[in-house]
Design an enzyme around this catalytic site. Structure first.
Site, PDB file in Angstrom:
ATOM      1  N   TYR A 152       0.551  -1.313  -0.282  1.00 23.38           N
ATOM      2  CA  TYR A 152       0.234   0.409   0.252  1.00 23.38           C
ATOM      3  C   TYR A 152       1.027   1.344  -0.916  1.00 23.38           C
ATOM      4  O   TYR A 152       0.760   2.853   0.030  1.00 23.38           O
ATOM      5  CB  TYR A 152      -0.757  -0.136   1.486  1.00 23.38           C
ATOM      6  CG  TYR A 152      -2.109  -0.571   1.218  1.00 23.38           C
ATOM      7  CD1 TYR A 152      -3.462  -0.600   0.197  1.00 23.38           C
ATOM      8  CD2 TYR A 152      -2.072  -2.099   0.947  1.00 23.38           C
ATOM      9  CE1 TYR A 152      -4.421  -1.590   0.085  1.00 23.38           C
ATOM     10  CE2 TYR A 152      -3.000  -2.698   1.138  1.00 23.38           C
ATOM     11  CZ  TYR A 152      -4.326  -2.331   0.410  1.00 23.38           C
ATOM     12  OH  TYR A 152      -5.356  -3.107  -0.148  1.00 23.38           O
ATOM     13  N   GLY A 178       2.766   3.840  -1.574  1.00 17.30           N
ATOM     14  CA  GLY A 178       3.403   4.130  -2.668  1.00 17.30           C
ATOM     15  C   GLY A 178       2.494   4.831  -3.511  1.00 17.30           C
ATOM     16  O   GLY A 178       0.824   4.351  -2.887  1.00 17.30           O
ATOM     17  N   GLY A 205      -1.577   3.951  -5.416  1.00 22.42           N
ATOM     18  CA  GLY A 205      -2.408   2.666  -5.286  1.00 22.42           C
ATOM     19  C   GLY A 205      -2.430   1.134  -4.265  1.00 22.42           C
ATOM     20  O   GLY A 205      -1.793   1.750  -3.393  1.00 22.42           O
ATOM     21  N   HIS A 265      -4.671   5.375   5.153  1.00 14.08           N
ATOM     22  CA  HIS A 265      -4.220   6.874   4.382  1.00 14.08           C
ATOM     23  C   HIS A 265      -4.982   6.966   3.549  1.00 14.08           C
ATOM     24  O   HIS A 265      -5.680   7.485   3.219  1.00 14.08           O
ATOM     25  CB  HIS A 265      -2.808   6.935   4.391  1.00 14.08           C
ATOM     26  CG  HIS A 265      -2.583   8.354   3.469  1.00 14.08           C
ATOM     27  ND1 HIS A 265      -1.938   8.596   2.266  1.00 14.08           N
ATOM     28  CD2 HIS A 265      -2.131   9.331   3.925  1.00 14.08           C
ATOM     29  CE1 HIS A 265      -1.925   9.329   2.263  1.00 14.08           C
ATOM     30  NE2 HIS A 265      -2.112  10.193   3.027  1.00 14.08           N
ATOM     31  N   ASP A 266      -4.744   5.268   2.464  1.00 16.40           N
ATOM     32  CA  ASP A 266      -5.640   4.785   1.612  1.00 16.40           C
ATOM     33  C   ASP A 266      -6.964   5.261   1.381  1.00 16.40           C
ATOM     34  O   ASP A 266      -8.032   5.677   0.869  1.00 16.40           O
ATOM     35  CB  ASP A 266      -5.374   3.904   0.261  1.00 16.40           C
ATOM     36  CG  ASP A 266      -3.883   3.940  -0.193  1.00 16.40           C
ATOM     37  OD1 ASP A 266      -2.628   4.648  -0.280  1.00 16.40           O
ATOM     38  OD2 ASP A 266      -3.334   2.821  -0.329  1.00 16.40           O
ATOM     39  N   ASP A 286      -3.005  13.226   6.196  1.00 16.05           N
ATOM     40  CA  ASP A 286      -1.334  12.751   5.804  1.00 16.05           C
ATOM     41  C   ASP A 286      -0.350  13.287   7.211  1.00 16.05           C
ATOM     42  O   ASP A 286       0.495  11.991   7.503  1.00 16.05           O
ATOM     43  CB  ASP A 286      -0.302  13.636   4.728  1.00 16.05           C
ATOM     44  CG  ASP A 286      -1.212  13.857   3.714  1.00 16.05           C
ATOM     45  OD1 ASP A 286      -1.796  13.311   3.121  1.00 16.05           O
ATOM     46  OD2 ASP A 286      -0.834  14.760   2.547  1.00 16.05           O
TER      47      ASP A 286
END
Length: 138
Positions: free
Chosen positions: A43, A45, A47, A63-64, A105
């Site tokens: 995860y 990076g 995508g 975070h995604d 973030d």
């Protein structure tokens, strides 16, 4: 696709959210963000798929998921206001979308800092083809 994230960070320079996120990561982990986290696990990076490989990768998964809740602005490109105060990240934007991106973030950078001891070099440059287990829900 994940290599594009590295290129994007380099091209953005001092503009844009990815640079700001990278700066937060450096402050909270002491690690160089692009080298250490741009292609890490399933995860960290651009995508992501499969099951997070460790606590560090889980920070990126969360975070995604957080970015998935953002409406009305592009979280990867939005430029927000923030500062470092007494070792903490303080998000200071009045715009709700930008503040939400900053908080996503901030939470991820803090999580990565809290889990820096789980960082495993075996997951650096990890091939997404290894991420085949079913993904959990956000």
């Amino acid at each position: 696709m994940r290599t594009l994230w590295i290129v994007a960070v380099c091209l953005i320079g001092v503009e844009g959210n990815l640079f700001q996120f990278a700066e937060m990561i450096v402050k909270m982990t002491g690690k160089e963000a692009v080298h250490s986290y741009a292609i890490y696990g399933c995860y960290c990076g651009w995508g992501g798929q499969g099951k997070p490989q460790d606590a560090t990768d889980r920070c990126c998964f969360v975070h995604d998921c957080c970015y998935g809740t953002v409406n009305d602005c592009n979280p990867k490109m939005a430029t927000y206001s923030y500062s470092f105060e007494n070792g903490d990240i303080v998000c200071g934007d009045n715009n709700l979308c930008l503040k939400t991106v900053c908080e996503c973030d901030r939470a991820a950078a803090i999580c990565l800092g809290q889990n820096v001891n789980t960082y495993d070099k075996n997951y650096e440059n990890y091939a997404i083809s290894h991420c085949t287990e079913e993904s959990e829900q956000c």
